[in-house]
Design a protein around this motif. Sequence first.
Motif, PDB file in Angstrom:
ATOM      1  N   LYS A 116     -11.566 -28.961   2.430  1.00  0.00           N
ATOM      2  CA  LYS A 116     -12.466 -29.021   3.578  1.00  0.00           C
ATOM      3  C   LYS A 116     -13.202 -30.344   3.495  1.00  0.00           C
ATOM      4  N   ALA A 117     -13.091 -31.133   4.557  1.00  0.00           N
ATOM      5  CA  ALA A 117     -13.763 -32.420   4.635  1.00  0.00           C
ATOM      6  C   ALA A 117     -14.819 -32.344   5.730  1.00  0.00           C
ATOM      7  N   ASP A 118     -16.057 -32.641   5.374  1.00  0.00           N
ATOM      8  CA  ASP A 118     -17.146 -32.617   6.348  1.00  0.00           C
ATOM      9  C   ASP A 118     -17.261 -33.929   7.113  1.00  0.00           C
ATOM     10  N   ARG A 119     -16.441 -34.901   6.727  1.00  0.00           N
ATOM     11  CA  ARG A 119     -16.373 -36.190   7.421  1.00  0.00           C
ATOM     12  C   ARG A 119     -14.990 -36.775   7.166  1.00  0.00           C
ATOM     13  N   PRO A 120     -14.589 -37.822   7.879  1.00  0.00           N
ATOM     14  CA  PRO A 120     -13.268 -38.408   7.627  1.00  0.00           C
ATOM     15  C   PRO A 120     -13.131 -38.882   6.177  1.00  0.00           C
ATOM     16  N   ASP A 129      -9.180 -36.600   9.427  1.00  0.00           N
ATOM     17  CA  ASP A 129     -10.411 -36.339  10.152  1.00  0.00           C
ATOM     18  C   ASP A 129     -11.174 -35.209   9.473  1.00  0.00           C
ATOM     19  N   LYS A 130     -12.424 -35.052   9.861  1.00  0.00           N
ATOM     20  CA  LYS A 130     -13.207 -33.900   9.422  1.00  0.00           C
ATOM     21  C   LYS A 130     -12.399 -32.651   9.756  1.00  0.00           C
ATOM     22  N   GLY A 131     -12.290 -31.706   8.793  1.00  0.00           N
ATOM     23  CA  GLY A 131     -11.534 -30.493   9.069  1.00  0.00           C
ATOM     24  C   GLY A 131     -11.135 -29.750   7.819  1.00  0.00           C
ATOM     25  N   SER A 144      -3.249 -29.254   9.048  1.00  0.00           N
ATOM     26  CA  SER A 144      -4.525 -28.722   9.524  1.00  0.00           C
ATOM     27  C   SER A 144      -4.424 -27.204   9.683  1.00  0.00           C
ATOM     28  N   ILE A 155     -15.358 -33.882  -1.101  1.00  0.00           N
ATOM     29  CA  ILE A 155     -14.770 -32.828  -0.271  1.00  0.00           C
ATOM     30  C   ILE A 155     -14.969 -31.513  -1.013  1.00  0.00           C
TER      31      ILE A 155
END
Length: 102
Positions: A60-64, A78-80, A12, A48
């Motif tokens: 970059k993921a806007d959701r899991p 996770d989103k992140g 992360s 993604i």
Amino acid sequence: MKKQQGDVIIRSIKEIPAYAKRVVRQRRGFILAEGEATGHAHVIEEEIEMYEMNGILYLKADRPVTVKHEEHKPVSLDKGVYEIGIVREYDPFEEEVRKVAD
């Protein structure tokens, strides 16, 4: 937060570097790393944003989302925002650092 799937390390981070270039989705998804011998790959099938700069991948993921691989258990993210790395090993006999074969 850091997770690992085989030879792929997912860490992360706060943000993607400003000059990273967008990576397009392949037919089977976003490929984090290809297997050297089997042709298997570490893949995210969900949507993604993926970027690359100096040989390092960022996502970059806007959701899991889930990282899948034919020979490993799925890894949930996770989103992140994340940096993708490859495990390296040092061979003292050859005095070299190399990628771990998966």
